[in-house]
Every structure is written in C-alpha cells, then in structure tokens.
Design a protein around this motif. Sequence first.
Motif, PDB file in Angstrom:
ATOM      1  N   ASP A  28      36.015 -18.709  55.131  1.00 40.81           N
ATOM      2  CA  ASP A  28      36.650 -19.270  56.355  1.00 40.81           C
ATOM      3  C   ASP A  28      37.210 -20.698  56.142  1.00 40.81           C
ATOM      4  O   ASP A  28      38.351 -21.179  56.267  1.00 40.81           O
ATOM      5  CB  ASP A  28      36.003 -19.055  57.411  1.00 40.81           C
ATOM      6  CG  ASP A  28      35.956 -17.677  58.099  1.00 40.81           C
ATOM      7  OD1 ASP A  28      36.466 -17.065  57.437  1.00 40.81           O
ATOM      8  OD2 ASP A  28      35.069 -17.434  59.015  1.00 40.81           O
ATOM      9  N   GLN A  29      36.193 -21.663  55.462  1.00 38.35           N
ATOM     10  CA  GLN A  29      36.697 -23.091  55.300  1.00 38.35           C
ATOM     11  C   GLN A  29      37.909 -22.989  54.182  1.00 38.35           C
ATOM     12  O   GLN A  29      38.567 -23.795  54.199  1.00 38.35           O
ATOM     13  CB  GLN A  29      35.267 -23.681  54.761  1.00 38.35           C
ATOM     14  CG  GLN A  29      34.408 -24.019  56.035  1.00 38.35           C
ATOM     15  CD  GLN A  29      33.236 -24.781  55.390  1.00 38.35           C
ATOM     16  OE1 GLN A  29      32.824 -24.397  54.380  1.00 38.35           O
ATOM     17  NE2 GLN A  29      32.645 -25.602  56.303  1.00 38.35           N
ATOM     18  N   THR A  33      41.862 -24.010  55.271  1.00 38.36           N
ATOM     19  CA  THR A  33      42.496 -25.304  54.634  1.00 38.36           C
ATOM     20  C   THR A  33      43.401 -25.084  53.989  1.00 38.36           C
ATOM     21  O   THR A  33      44.372 -25.729  54.174  1.00 38.36           O
ATOM     22  CB  THR A  33      40.982 -26.071  53.956  1.00 38.36           C
ATOM     23  OG1 THR A  33      39.961 -26.254  54.757  1.00 38.36           O
ATOM     24  CG2 THR A  33      41.763 -27.368  53.659  1.00 38.36           C
ATOM     25  N   VAL A  34      43.303 -24.287  53.081  1.00 31.89           N
ATOM     26  CA  VAL A  34      44.368 -24.326  52.001  1.00 31.89           C
ATOM     27  C   VAL A  34      45.519 -23.395  52.517  1.00 31.89           C
ATOM     28  O   VAL A  34      46.668 -23.812  52.275  1.00 31.89           O
ATOM     29  CB  VAL A  34      43.770 -23.527  50.790  1.00 31.89           C
ATOM     30  CG1 VAL A  34      44.900 -22.889  49.738  1.00 31.89           C
ATOM     31  CG2 VAL A  34      42.714 -24.238  50.024  1.00 31.89           C
ATOM     32  N   VAL A  35      45.243 -22.407  53.390  1.00 29.98           N
ATOM     33  CA  VAL A  35      46.618 -21.738  53.818  1.00 29.98           C
ATOM     34  C   VAL A  35      47.638 -22.500  54.603  1.00 29.98           C
ATOM     35  O   VAL A  35      48.960 -22.473  54.198  1.00 29.98           O
ATOM     36  CB  VAL A  35      46.061 -20.349  54.634  1.00 29.98           C
ATOM     37  CG1 VAL A  35      47.495 -19.770  55.160  1.00 29.98           C
ATOM     38  CG2 VAL A  35      45.455 -19.424  53.620  1.00 29.98           C
ATOM     39  N   PRO A  36      47.101 -23.135  55.691  1.00 28.89           N
ATOM     40  CA  PRO A  36      47.799 -24.314  56.343  1.00 28.89           C
ATOM     41  C   PRO A  36      48.559 -25.488  55.611  1.00 28.89           C
ATOM     42  O   PRO A  36      49.660 -25.700  55.749  1.00 28.89           O
ATOM     43  CB  PRO A  36      47.017 -24.883  57.300  1.00 28.89           C
ATOM     44  CG  PRO A  36      45.800 -24.082  57.561  1.00 28.89           C
ATOM     45  CD  PRO A  36      45.768 -23.321  56.262  1.00 28.89           C
ATOM     46  N   PHE A  37      47.633 -25.761  54.663  1.00 25.96           N
ATOM     47  CA  PHE A  37      48.232 -26.795  53.372  1.00 25.96           C
ATOM     48  C   PHE A  37      49.406 -26.365  52.960  1.00 25.96           C
ATOM     49  O   PHE A  37      50.468 -26.829  52.793  1.00 25.96           O
ATOM     50  CB  PHE A  37      47.075 -27.089  52.478  1.00 25.96           C
ATOM     51  CG  PHE A  37      47.588 -28.226  51.421  1.00 25.96           C
ATOM     52  CD1 PHE A  37      48.010 -29.543  51.661  1.00 25.96           C
ATOM     53  CD2 PHE A  37      47.623 -27.664  50.345  1.00 25.96           C
ATOM     54  CE1 PHE A  37      48.339 -30.384  50.765  1.00 25.96           C
ATOM     55  CE2 PHE A  37      47.970 -28.449  49.083  1.00 25.96           C
ATOM     56  CZ  PHE A  37      48.154 -29.842  49.382  1.00 25.96           C
ATOM     57  N   LEU A  59      42.189 -13.941  46.481  1.00 26.36           N
ATOM     58  CA  LEU A  59      42.306 -14.371  47.931  1.00 26.36           C
ATOM     59  C   LEU A  59      43.310 -15.068  48.724  1.00 26.36           C
ATOM     60  O   LEU A  59      43.592 -14.877  49.830  1.00 26.36           O
ATOM     61  CB  LEU A  59      40.831 -15.140  48.230  1.00 26.36           C
ATOM     62  CG  LEU A  59      39.602 -14.397  47.746  1.00 26.36           C
ATOM     63  CD1 LEU A  59      38.556 -15.313  48.010  1.00 26.36           C
ATOM     64  CD2 LEU A  59      39.400 -13.265  48.888  1.00 26.36           C
ATOM     65  N   LEU A  60      44.009 -16.096  48.049  1.00 24.52           N
ATOM     66  CA  LEU A  60      44.830 -16.661  48.367  1.00 24.52           C
ATOM     67  C   LEU A  60      46.220 -16.097  48.434  1.00 24.52           C
ATOM     68  O   LEU A  60      47.121 -16.329  49.338  1.00 24.52           O
ATOM     69  CB  LEU A  60      45.152 -18.218  47.549  1.00 24.52           C
ATOM     70  CG  LEU A  60      43.936 -18.971  47.845  1.00 24.52           C
ATOM     71  CD1 LEU A  60      44.075 -20.326  47.001  1.00 24.52           C
ATOM     72  CD2 LEU A  60      43.941 -19.346  49.267  1.00 24.52           C
ATOM     73  N   THR A 167      39.062 -30.539  55.760  1.00 22.50           N
ATOM     74  CA  THR A 167      38.381 -29.580  56.221  1.00 22.50           C
ATOM     75  C   THR A 167      39.515 -28.631  57.057  1.00 22.50           C
ATOM     76  O   THR A 167      40.471 -29.113  56.769  1.00 22.50           O
ATOM     77  CB  THR A 167      37.450 -29.877  57.199  1.00 22.50           C
ATOM     78  OG1 THR A 167      37.996 -30.533  58.401  1.00 22.50           O
ATOM     79  CG2 THR A 167      36.436 -30.970  56.712  1.00 22.50           C
ATOM     80  N   PRO A 168      39.219 -27.430  57.365  1.00 22.01           N
ATOM     81  CA  PRO A 168      40.139 -27.005  58.404  1.00 22.01           C
ATOM     82  C   PRO A 168      40.792 -27.663  59.534  1.00 22.01           C
ATOM     83  O   PRO A 168      41.793 -27.321  59.962  1.00 22.01           O
ATOM     84  CB  PRO A 168      39.490 -25.570  58.779  1.00 22.01           C
ATOM     85  CG  PRO A 168      38.424 -25.213  57.816  1.00 22.01           C
ATOM     86  CD  PRO A 168      37.781 -26.717  57.351  1.00 22.01           C
ATOM     87  N   THR A 169      40.144 -28.758  60.031  1.00 23.92           N
ATOM     88  CA  THR A 169      40.526 -29.676  61.337  1.00 23.92           C
ATOM     89  C   THR A 169      41.002 -30.938  60.866  1.00 23.92           C
ATOM     90  O   THR A 169      41.229 -31.523  61.912  1.00 23.92           O
ATOM     91  CB  THR A 169      39.570 -29.296  62.184  1.00 23.92           C
ATOM     92  OG1 THR A 169      38.254 -29.620  61.884  1.00 23.92           O
ATOM     93  CG2 THR A 169      39.345 -27.975  62.886  1.00 23.92           C
TER      94      THR A 169
END
Length: 329
Positions: A28-29, A33-37, A59-60, A167-169
């Motif tokens: 999840d982390q 993080t990577v997908v929104p980036f 996965l990506l 991080t994701p946030t």
Amino acid sequence: MDWTTAGGVGHPPSGGFPHDALLYDSLDQLLGTVVPFVRDGLDAGDAAVVAVRPDSAVLLREALGDDPRVVVLDEDRVYGPRTPAAISAFRRLAKEHGPGGGRRVRVIGELDFGPTERDWLEWERYESVINEALRGWDLWGLCIYGADRHPDAVLESARRTHGQLVTPTSRTPNPAYTDPATYLRSLPIPDEPLERTPPRLLAGDVTDFIGLRHAVAAELAGVAASADLVEDFLLAVDEMTSNAVRHGLPPVTLRLWTATDRLVCTITDGGPGWDDPFAGYGPAHGEDLSRGGMGLWLARQLCDHVDITGGEHHPGDGTISVRLTTHLP
C-alpha cells in the motif's frame, strides 16, 4: 497527495535535481506513493520512466493500467553493472524522453545493491554522486527502498543520500541528508588483503609505457577469464599509469596481483593528487571528449572497483594510490 505541490514546496526549481526516497514496508505504501507521483507528473506534462525490479514493474504496470505514456525499462538496462554507466543512462533518459518547456522526466528507480558490502559501497557512492552529477538535467528521481529487500546499512545510506523523504501523504526535507562531498569523503576505503602479499608483478619508477604494458599483459595471459575482460582491465591499468606519470610526481610504482576470483592493480605516485570525491564519474571536461580527461572515468567503467587513497582528505605518507579491482567469473 498532489505531487505538483508536494509538501508545499511546489514543482522543483529548474536546474536542480530532486532526488527523493521512499522507504516502504507495505505494498500500500509503495503504490500509494508511486502511482500518484506518476499520474500527477503526466497530468503536469512531465514524462515518466520506470526502472525497477521485474516484480515491482509488474505491480506498477497493473496499478497504472498500462498507460502508454509510461516508459517501463529493464532495471539492468538503466543501471548496468557499474555506476558511471548508470549516470550516462539517466542523462540519455533526459535527452530522449524530456518533454521540454521546463518539464521533467520523472524516474522511479529501484537498485539492486548486490550481494556483498563491497558491492553496496559502490552504489551508496552512486546515490550520493548523482546529487551533483545530474544537477541541471531535467530529471526528478524517486528511489524506492523495500525495508525487507535491503540490509540496514543500505537503508541508512538511503537516508543520507536523498534530499527528500516521501510517503503516500507527504514529501518533506530529509534531516539526515548529508552534503554529497562530505558523505563521499566519509565512506571507508575497503581493505584489500592481497596488498599485504608479494605482488605478481612489481614495477618501480615507471617510465617505459610500452614495456610495462607488455609485462602486465604477459602476467594476465594465463588468467582464466574472457579476452574482453582482461583487455578492459589492461586498458584501465594503462590509463591510470599514464595519469600518474602525467599529473603526479615520481616515482610511479605499479603492483599487480592475480587471484582465482579477482585481479588487483595498484598504481602509486608521489602526489600531490587531488581532492575531488566526484572524480571519474564523468569525463573531466564534460561532454567535450576531445579535451581528454577521460582516464579515471574509463577506469570506473572498465573495472568493478576503483579506490583512491592519499591527498588532503586521506593523509598518509604523501603518496597517491589508485587501486583497480575486477572480479573474475
């Protein structure tokens, strides 16, 4: 998180090299993080390149929906076996995929640091060097570190070599980040036990390049390795010996060892040497190769390890020593 204004710092300024690290311990982390980036970058007009391990790439790809704008490259194709080649590869990515207009290539990278502490050290150096080597290139690096994939020493190095932690946030300045030159000078020079044994070849006060090359080649003739590997090592020895004679002080001394698993050559001169921890990670005169200055850069590409001792920040007996090491298969 909106990566175009991540952490309130806005889009990274032109001319710098944003170098972020994600230290994650869950899927999840990673994805959060990577997908929104990647998606925020594409929306902002940036390009996106993914250079990660095969399982991470799967996965990506699934999470990003096989977006054709995302370039997924084999990790080995980007990083290669040695660090100067990786720097050149990232510069090519900026040239080939850069959208222009002040936009960047966002690169998600995942390094395989190798199986030994000696291997880790080379890539720890690299992660610090690129803060300077990629400055001014239109790149934004996000390096991903799985807590279960790397030893503690590598994770600690990640904290020292990346200016921002994500991080994701959040995307926040990294308090553990260390000035690259300071960090590189702090890294150890690994011990080489062969240097405490009689060398296979000892040449003191070197002046005869042709004769020395023949002597080194003769000692390497019986090595159980490919001709290309031996020739690469011989070329690196030539380059470093030439550098010592041209730029150092006499006497120039060469010592060569051969073992079942590695070749080692140490070239020593009387100084004064240099104090540039970034030396050899690119041509000394940039992209104008006609001006020379490629010796150490070539050696770093031709050998597995290049270690330099001596100089102002490595005081000893006043000598400068360059040690070349190539592993045998």
